[in-house]
Enzyme design. Structure first.
Site, PDB file in Angstrom:
ATOM      1  N   SER A   1       0.805  -1.221   0.000  1.00 15.00           N
ATOM      2  CA  SER A   1       0.000   0.000   0.000  1.00 15.00           C
ATOM      3  C   SER A   1       0.839   1.272   0.000  1.00 15.00           C
ATOM      4  O   SER A   1       0.337   2.335  -0.333  1.00 15.00           O
ATOM      5  CB  SER A   1      -0.959   0.015   1.187  1.00 15.00           C
TER       6      SER A   1
ATOM      7  N   LYS B   1       1.120   4.741   6.774  1.00 18.33           N
ATOM      8  CA  LYS B   1       0.550   5.573   5.706  1.00 18.33           C
ATOM      9  C   LYS B   1       1.198   6.952   5.738  1.00 18.33           C
ATOM     10  O   LYS B   1       1.918   7.303   6.653  1.00 18.33           O
ATOM     11  CB  LYS B   1      -0.969   5.735   5.876  1.00 18.33           C
TER      12      LYS B   1
END
Length: 189
Positions: free
Chosen positions: A52, A95
């Protein structure tokens, strides 16, 4: 008499060696205590799981995270953070911070907008966002909330997903600032 003299010499040597050994044992114990304290309170290692954050980070990369970074300051836009995922115990996500407290985020036509202005980071050449998720509508962040995205915008569970949504400051574990493995990709962020 000679045997007694040898015994005294050997006894002195033994005592001297024990003093030296004792100093090394104390020094090792202090270093070990410092290392444990630092690992508990200041830094942690995080191994990237999945893609991701690609192309910036890849599965298996080992990151050093500063757990004290946000005790004295606030996360900044583009910081790479680790945070607790609320719905699975012992699950940590990594993230990039995009939206800061008080800002309104929306994804329109594949682009991120912050307070109505298109956001673009020249350092990151990121792809068109096919699925805006929650961000298809404006998302206004509270005073302790952050909007995060994976760099692999089309393969990331991030703030667009209702399970992640807005990340509260209390969820943030630390700032990922150093990739130490693989060694060929050693990077300071």
């Amino acid at each position: 008499m000679k045997a007694n003299m040898r015994f005294k010499i050997m006894s002195r040597i033994f005592k001297t060696n024990m003093k030296i050994a004792g100093k090394y044992i104390v020094m090792f114990a202090v270093i070990f205590a410092i290392a444990i304290t630092v690992s508990i309170f200041a830094i942690t290692l995080y191994t990237v799981d999945g893609y991701s954050m690609g192309p910036t980070l890849n599965a298996g990369d080992v990151m050093v995270c500063n757990k004290l970074a946000y005790k004295f300051s606030e996360p900044k836009r583009n910081d790479i953070i680790t945070f607790k995922f609320l719905y699975l115990k012992d699950t940590t996500y990594i993230k990039r911070v995009i939206g800061l407290p008080g800002e309104t985020i929306q994804i329109i036509d594949g682009n991120v907008y912050i307070n109505g202005e298109m956001y673009y980071d020249e350092k990151l050449d990121l792809e068109y966002i096919w699925e805006p998720g929650l961000a298809s509508e404006p998302i206004t962040l509270g005073e302790d909330e952050y909007f995060v995205l994976g760099d692999n915008r089309n393969n990331s569970d991030d703030s667009r997903n209702p399970k992640v949504a807005k990340v509260k400051k209390s969820q943030i574990i630390g700032k990922a600032f150093l990739r130490i493995s693989p060694i060929k990709d050693f990077t300071i962020y």
